[in-house]
Design a protein around this motif. Structure first.
Motif, PDB file in Angstrom:
ATOM      1  N   ALA A 120       0.839  -1.214   0.000  1.00  0.00           N
ATOM      2  CA  ALA A 120       0.000   0.000   0.000  1.00  0.00           C
ATOM      3  C   ALA A 120       0.872   1.262   0.000  1.00  0.00           C
ATOM      4  CB  ALA A 120      -0.926  -0.017   1.198  1.00  0.00           C
ATOM      5  N   THR A 121       1.942   1.234   0.848  1.00  0.00           N
ATOM      6  CA  THR A 121       2.868   2.387   0.894  1.00  0.00           C
ATOM      7  C   THR A 121       3.530   2.570  -0.461  1.00  0.00           C
ATOM      8  OG1 THR A 121       3.245   1.989   3.251  1.00  0.00           O
ATOM      9  CG2 THR A 121       4.889   3.320   2.076  1.00  0.00           C
ATOM     10  N   LEU A 122       3.956   1.463  -1.059  1.00  0.00           N
ATOM     11  CA  LEU A 122       4.642   1.560  -2.358  1.00  0.00           C
ATOM     12  C   LEU A 122       3.699   2.099  -3.425  1.00  0.00           C
ATOM     13  CD1 LEU A 122       7.325   0.962  -3.808  1.00  0.00           C
ATOM     14  CD2 LEU A 122       6.449  -1.355  -4.274  1.00  0.00           C
ATOM     15  N   ARG A 123       2.405   1.623  -3.360  1.00  0.00           N
ATOM     16  CA  ARG A 123       1.434   2.123  -4.345  1.00  0.00           C
ATOM     17  C   ARG A 123       1.210   3.636  -4.160  1.00  0.00           C
ATOM     18  NH1 ARG A 123      -2.316  -1.103  -3.240  1.00  0.00           N
ATOM     19  NH2 ARG A 123      -1.995  -2.617  -4.927  1.00  0.00           N
ATOM     20  N   LEU A 125       3.364   5.800  -2.873  1.00  0.00           N
ATOM     21  CA  LEU A 125       4.570   6.489  -3.323  1.00  0.00           C
ATOM     22  C   LEU A 125       4.637   6.513  -4.845  1.00  0.00           C
ATOM     23  CD1 LEU A 125       7.202   5.122  -0.793  1.00  0.00           C
ATOM     24  CD2 LEU A 125       6.217   7.417  -0.827  1.00  0.00           C
ATOM     25  N   ALA A 126       4.202   5.396  -5.480  1.00  0.00           N
ATOM     26  CA  ALA A 126       4.223   5.352  -6.945  1.00  0.00           C
ATOM     27  C   ALA A 126       3.257   6.379  -7.512  1.00  0.00           C
ATOM     28  CB  ALA A 126       3.877   3.952  -7.426  1.00  0.00           C
ATOM     29  N   ARG A 127       2.073   6.519  -6.873  1.00  0.00           N
ATOM     30  CA  ARG A 127       1.130   7.519  -7.356  1.00  0.00           C
ATOM     31  C   ARG A 127       1.722   8.936  -7.217  1.00  0.00           C
ATOM     32  NH1 ARG A 127      -2.773   4.327  -4.675  1.00  0.00           N
ATOM     33  NH2 ARG A 127      -2.758   5.792  -2.920  1.00  0.00           N
ATOM     34  N   LEU A 128       2.384   9.171  -6.044  1.00  0.00           N
ATOM     35  CA  LEU A 128       3.015  10.488  -5.840  1.00  0.00           C
ATOM     36  C   LEU A 128       4.115  10.724  -6.878  1.00  0.00           C
ATOM     37  CD1 LEU A 128       3.290  10.578  -1.940  1.00  0.00           C
ATOM     38  CD2 LEU A 128       1.675  11.824  -3.396  1.00  0.00           C
ATOM     39  N   LYS A 129       4.871   9.673  -7.164  1.00  0.00           N
ATOM     40  CA  LYS A 129       5.970   9.807  -8.145  1.00  0.00           C
ATOM     41  C   LYS A 129       5.410  10.153  -9.510  1.00  0.00           C
ATOM     42  CE  LYS A 129      10.093   9.620  -9.987  1.00  0.00           C
ATOM     43  NZ  LYS A 129      11.018  10.760  -9.812  1.00  0.00           N
ATOM     44  N   PHE A 130       4.366   9.417  -9.929  1.00  0.00           N
ATOM     45  CA  PHE A 130       3.788   9.689 -11.250  1.00  0.00           C
ATOM     46  C   PHE A 130       3.092  11.057 -11.270  1.00  0.00           C
ATOM     47  CE2 PHE A 130       4.153   5.081 -12.087  1.00  0.00           C
ATOM     48  CZ  PHE A 130       4.680   5.134 -13.374  1.00  0.00           C
ATOM     49  N   ARG A 159      13.574  12.201  -4.148  1.00  0.00           N
ATOM     50  CA  ARG A 159      13.290  11.708  -2.811  1.00  0.00           C
ATOM     51  C   ARG A 159      12.220  10.623  -2.864  1.00  0.00           C
ATOM     52  NH1 ARG A 159      13.853  17.258  -1.616  1.00  0.00           N
ATOM     53  NH2 ARG A 159      11.556  17.501  -1.738  1.00  0.00           N
ATOM     54  N   LEU A 160      11.198  10.830  -3.698  1.00  0.00           N
ATOM     55  CA  LEU A 160      10.150   9.791  -3.846  1.00  0.00           C
ATOM     56  C   LEU A 160      10.756   8.497  -4.372  1.00  0.00           C
ATOM     57  CD1 LEU A 160       7.178  11.894  -5.317  1.00  0.00           C
ATOM     58  CD2 LEU A 160       7.313  10.836  -3.048  1.00  0.00           C
ATOM     59  N   ARG A 165      12.479   2.942  -3.635  1.00  0.00           N
ATOM     60  CA  ARG A 165      13.514   1.897  -3.649  1.00  0.00           C
ATOM     61  C   ARG A 165      13.627   1.258  -2.260  1.00  0.00           C
ATOM     62  NH1 ARG A 165      16.071   5.699  -7.208  1.00  0.00           N
ATOM     63  NH2 ARG A 165      16.373   4.754  -9.295  1.00  0.00           N
ATOM     64  N   LEU A 166      13.554   2.109  -1.220  1.00  0.00           N
ATOM     65  CA  LEU A 166      13.655   1.541   0.117  1.00  0.00           C
ATOM     66  C   LEU A 166      12.479   0.590   0.410  1.00  0.00           C
ATOM     67  CD1 LEU A 166      14.780   4.701   2.174  1.00  0.00           C
ATOM     68  CD2 LEU A 166      16.156   2.690   1.611  1.00  0.00           C
ATOM     69  N   GLU A 167      11.297   1.037   0.046  1.00  0.00           N
ATOM     70  CA  GLU A 167      10.134   0.179   0.289  1.00  0.00           C
ATOM     71  C   GLU A 167      10.194  -1.093  -0.534  1.00  0.00           C
ATOM     72  OE1 GLU A 167       7.729   0.340   2.488  1.00  0.00           O
ATOM     73  OE2 GLU A 167       8.449   2.249   3.299  1.00  0.00           O
ATOM     74  N   SER A 168      10.599  -1.004  -1.788  1.00  0.00           N
ATOM     75  CA  SER A 168      10.690  -2.219  -2.633  1.00  0.00           C
ATOM     76  C   SER A 168      11.740  -3.169  -2.125  1.00  0.00           C
ATOM     77  CB  SER A 168      10.972  -1.807  -4.080  1.00  0.00           C
ATOM     78  OG  SER A 168      12.251  -1.153  -4.175  1.00  0.00           O
ATOM     79  N   THR A 169      12.871  -2.545  -1.629  1.00  0.00           N
ATOM     80  CA  THR A 169      13.920  -3.420  -1.087  1.00  0.00           C
ATOM     81  C   THR A 169      13.398  -4.170   0.142  1.00  0.00           C
ATOM     82  OG1 THR A 169      15.644  -1.933  -1.914  1.00  0.00           O
ATOM     83  CG2 THR A 169      16.262  -3.454  -0.139  1.00  0.00           C
ATOM     84  N   ALA A 170      12.654  -3.398   0.977  1.00  0.00           N
ATOM     85  CA  ALA A 170      12.081  -4.055   2.160  1.00  0.00           C
ATOM     86  C   ALA A 170      11.105  -5.148   1.760  1.00  0.00           C
ATOM     87  CB  ALA A 170      11.400  -2.991   3.031  1.00  0.00           C
TER      88      ALA A 170
END
Length: 833
Positions: A120-123, A125-130, A159-160, A165-170
């Motif tokens: 959910a966090t990654l999704r 962050l991905a929305r914020l990135k896009f 930063r996003l 990357r940190l969340e995906s690595t986790a």
């Protein structure tokens, strides 16, 4: 087919279907259960494997997500720098791929809360990135490169990306740890499944071994059972083949199923040739109109006659084989089989013929002289040869009693033999049972006197008529009386009675004062050769057995019972004949003149109960007796020497007057008058009776006198080859008839031609000839057919009895019986028109 052995045969039970199914389905059920379990385990293990695989897939998708975000970021920067539209196409493709990747990740992460939160966090962050990249692209389009570059230089997008990357690595690390756990679980489960499979295979193997052992045991049990059956069959076959009796087994349809060697040999066939033959082919005169079971009398599984003596089988060459047959029923599922055992009795038949010849010899050679001895002794004892002193008279009585006992012994032995062979015949005719009982009373007086026992005869005044054999019934009553005398103590009384019952039967009873029948002896009292231990005297133990047979053949019954006052009552009952109630014309009764002053003598005469009724005329003096004889006919004169005017001259005149009037006198002699009256004993026709008075002798004398009254002396032809019998019979009948003697057929025919014969007495055996050969001559006599009495030592059948008027067996019939038969036949001849 197997047969019964000496051991008990247990009916086999069918196998248990449930047990059989359980044992049979044990291995398949175990395999099915194991297969279901294995399939479930495989599915579970595959789930673990799939989870491990999904871990790898998620890690790859997360890595792909970063790559596609990076690609989208590179395409965004390329557009910002160059402004070329182709970078926007790449950017759009990467953006769509990132959305697709996010859609693929959630199903695999269900149940993993940490991974779901990171996703959910990654999704987000991905929305914020896009959103950030879309803003930069929009600035480039609207404001140009510098405006877009200023947004990029703010480092918000960088930063996003670092956070992504940190969340995906986790997420990758968490997926790796999950993957490692799933892989370890999968490997553990696979190891456990392998162990379980090995255990299951072992259990199934053991189950199969158990089933195999069970099948082996069942096979061995079946083998042992078959072996035992074979042994039993062989044993029975050996028994069947080795027995000396012929054994034939018939199926329910009467076809021969099995025969043994003895049967084949007896019938003259090979055993194989007799199989499937019908029973009617072997058994003579078998009724073939009924079923086999009906012919042999099989009803409800029971044979009415399991023993069939004296039957005949047909030999191969056609001759008949006499056999005794025993039948048995063998219950089999196919129906009731009949086992027939036949024993060849040809040798026994030959022995029986020899025995019959011996019996015939015994009958003639023993019974005939014994009859003469008894008759002669009886005549001597009655005073026919003059007065005998007391001591010789006692010896004569002993000799007569023992001779009669010997005759009874011979008769019993011959009778029991005839009963066993089925040759005991009865001559049933209208008979007064009272007369038979009276004869039994008289015949038992001698034995009773010797034992100091009284005989009391209780007879009704009216006749009791039955249809029976008088001679045989007399034998029964005499047997019962003889048994009663043996158990009655001195001074006791034996009572012989005749009565009529309400149910139309004639009842004969013989009561004794003995100790009663022992309890242990009651069940076998009517058996052959059975004697109670308390009986006096000597007996064969056959009397009651013969009596029961005689009464049974008269359709009657015989029994015994305890008397309330002590002792035993033997009784038998026969069907009574009913007399027609017709008015009869009054008949003048014969008169007996009794000359006595003793009231006891008068009472004695009145109590005699003679079946032939007479009128008693009483006088007190000898003179009155002489006057009475002169005035009328009398059947007899009974003279008591103690009457007044009792002188020698008075006695002579009275006796002479009686003889002149053809009235046979009877004189009661006392001891004190014996010497004085000795000179009168030579008068012919006088019967002397000594005191103490024997009622039986008086009754016999009066009966004979009544029978002779008013009747001329008949002429009797006696044909017998035994001179002693001729002399004894002539001496016994000299007062009643003229006796012509003949020892052969020729002499008898000559006498018939030269004399008027009223009756003939014939012997059966005449040294090679038979007295029956004279019957045609008697039937064709000039003055009419001459009645005949067969007086022989041999028992004869109904075919002979029908040819003569009476049959008397010498050993069972006394001279008194012969006299009675003569009177009866002559009386019947006089009344015949």
């Amino acid at each position: 087919m197997t047969f019964a052995t000496e051991h008990e045969i247990v009916r086999p039970t069918p196998p248990n279907l449930v047990q059989f199914l359980l044992l049979t389905l044990l291995a398949p059920v175990l395999l099915a259960v194991f297969s279901v379990w294995l399939e479930a385990e495989y599915a579970s293990t595959d789930a673990f494997r799939q989870q491990a695989h999904d871990g790898f897939e998620n890690s790859a998708r997360v890595a792909t997500l970063i790559e596609r975000l990076t690609a989208a970021e590179s395409a965004q920067r390329g557009f910002v720098i160059t402004g070329e539209r182709r970078f926007l196409d790449t950017y759009s493709t990467a953006k769509v791929a990132v959305g697709t990747t996010f859609l693929q990740l959630p199903p695999e992460l269900r149940g993993h809360r940490e991974e779901e939160q990171r996703l959910a966090t990654l999704r987000r962050l991905a929305r914020l990135k896009f959103a950030e990249m879309d803003e930069v692209i929009a600035k480039r389009r609207t404001a140009g490169l510098d405006a877009a570059a200023s947004l990029v230089s703010s480092n918000a997008g960088q930063r996003l990306m670092e956070q992504i990357r940190l969340e995906s690595t986790a997420m990758v690390d968490a997926a790796g740890r999950t993957r490692d756990r799933e892989v370890a679980t999968y490997r553990t489960r696979v190891g456990e499944d392998a162990t379980t499979i090995r255990i299951g295979i072992g259990i199934i193997g053991l189950a199969m071994v158990a089933v195999a052992l069970l099948i082996w045991r069942q096979g061995m049990a079946k083998y042992r059972s078959r072996l035992q059956t074979y042994d039993v069959a062989e044993r029975n076959r050996a028994i069947l083949q080795s027995t000396v009796d012929a054994i034939v087994i018939f199926d329910p349809n009467g076809m021969i199923e099995t025969v043994n060697a003895a049967a084949a040999k007896m019938l003259g066939y090979r055993a194989a040739d007799l199989i499937r033959w019908d029973s009617s082919s072997l058994i003579k005169q078998l009724d073939t109109s009924r079923t086999f079971h009906q012919r042999i009398g099989l009803v409800d599984g029971q044979l009415r006659m399991p023993h069939r003596p004296d039957r005949k089988l047909v030999h191969h060459d056609g001759h008949e084989i006499p056999v005794d047959v025993a039948l048995g029923v063998m219950r089999l599922p196919a129906g009731d089989y009949i086992v027939a055992s036949a024993r060849n009795i040809a040798e026994r038949k030959r022995a029986e013929r020899m025995k019959d010849e011996l019996i015939s010899t015994v009958s003639h050679e023993l019974r005939t002289p014994l009859t003469s001895v008894v008759g002669a002794l009886s005549l001597l004892r009655s005073g026919a040869a003059g007065t005998i002193a007391e001591a010789p008279a006692r010896l004569i009585e002993i000799a007569e009693n023992n001779s009669r006992r010997l005759i009874r012994l011979i008769n019993d032995m011959l009778d029991i033999d005839r009963i066993q062979s089925g040759q005991l015949t009865l001559q049933r005719e209208r008979t007064n049972l009272c007369e038979i009982a009276a004869q039994a009373c008289e015949g038992s007086q001698g034995a009773a006197s010797a034992l100091d026992v009284q005989i009391e005869c209780l007879l009704p005044k009216h006749p009791v008529l039955i249809s029976g054999d008088a001679e045989r019934l007399l034998q029964v009553i005499s047997n019962l009386a003889s048994n009663a005398l043996r158990v009655t103590s001195a001074g006791g009384t034996v009572r012989i009675g005749v009565a009529q019952t309400d149910d139309g039967q004639a009842l004969v009873t013989v009561d004794d004062d003995g100790p009663g029948v022992p309890i242990a002896f009651r069940d076998r009292i009517f058996g052959r050769f059975e004697r109670a231990t308390h009986e006096r005297g000597v007996g064969t133990g056959l009397g009651l057995a013969i009596s029961r047979e005689i009464i049974t053949r008269h359709d009657g019954r015989i029994w015994f019972e305890d008397r309330p006052a002590g002792g035993t009552r033997f009784a038998f009952a026969l069907d009574r004949l009913r007399e027609d109630r017709l008015e009869a014309a009054p008949v003048a009764m014969p008169k007996i003149l009794v000359c006595t002053a003793d009231a006891d003598v008068v009472a004695l005469v009145e109590s005699l109960g003679i079946p032939t009724m007479f009128e008693m005329v009483r006088v007190d003096t000898v003179a009155a007796a002489s006057a009475a004889l002169a005035r009328g006919d009398h059947a007899a004169l009974l003279l008591d020497p103690t009457a007044p005017e009792d002188t020698d001259c008075g006695l002579v005149r009275a006796l002479q007057a009686s003889l002149d009037a053809l009235t046979p006198p009877i004189v009661l002699v006392t001891a004190e008058h014996r010497a004085r009256l000795e000179t009168l004993a030579t008068l012919d026709g006088v019967e002397w009776i000594e005191e103490p008075i024997d009622p039986a002798r008086i009754a016999e004398a009066l009966r004979a006198a009544v029978a002779r009254s008013g009747t001329p002396r008949p002429t009797i032809l006696h044909l017998d080859d035994d001179q002693d019998v001729l002399l004894v019979t002539e001496a016994a009948l000299r007062l009643e008839a003229n006796v012509l003697k003949a020892t052969d057929l020729a002499a008898a025919r000559k006498l018939i031609d030269t004399h008027v014969i009223d009756l003939a007495i014939l012997d059966f055996d005449l040294g090679g000839a038979s007295g029956l050969d004279l019957l045609p001559t008697l039937a064709s006599a000039q003055d009419g057919a001459i009645p005949a009495i067969l007086f022989s030592a041999r028992d004869v059948g109904a075919d002979v009895t029908d040819r003569v008027d009476a049959v008397l067996v010498k050993s069972r019939s006394s001279i008194r019986d012969l006299k009675a038969a003569i009177r009866r036949i002559l009386a019947a001849a006089d009344t015949t028109p």
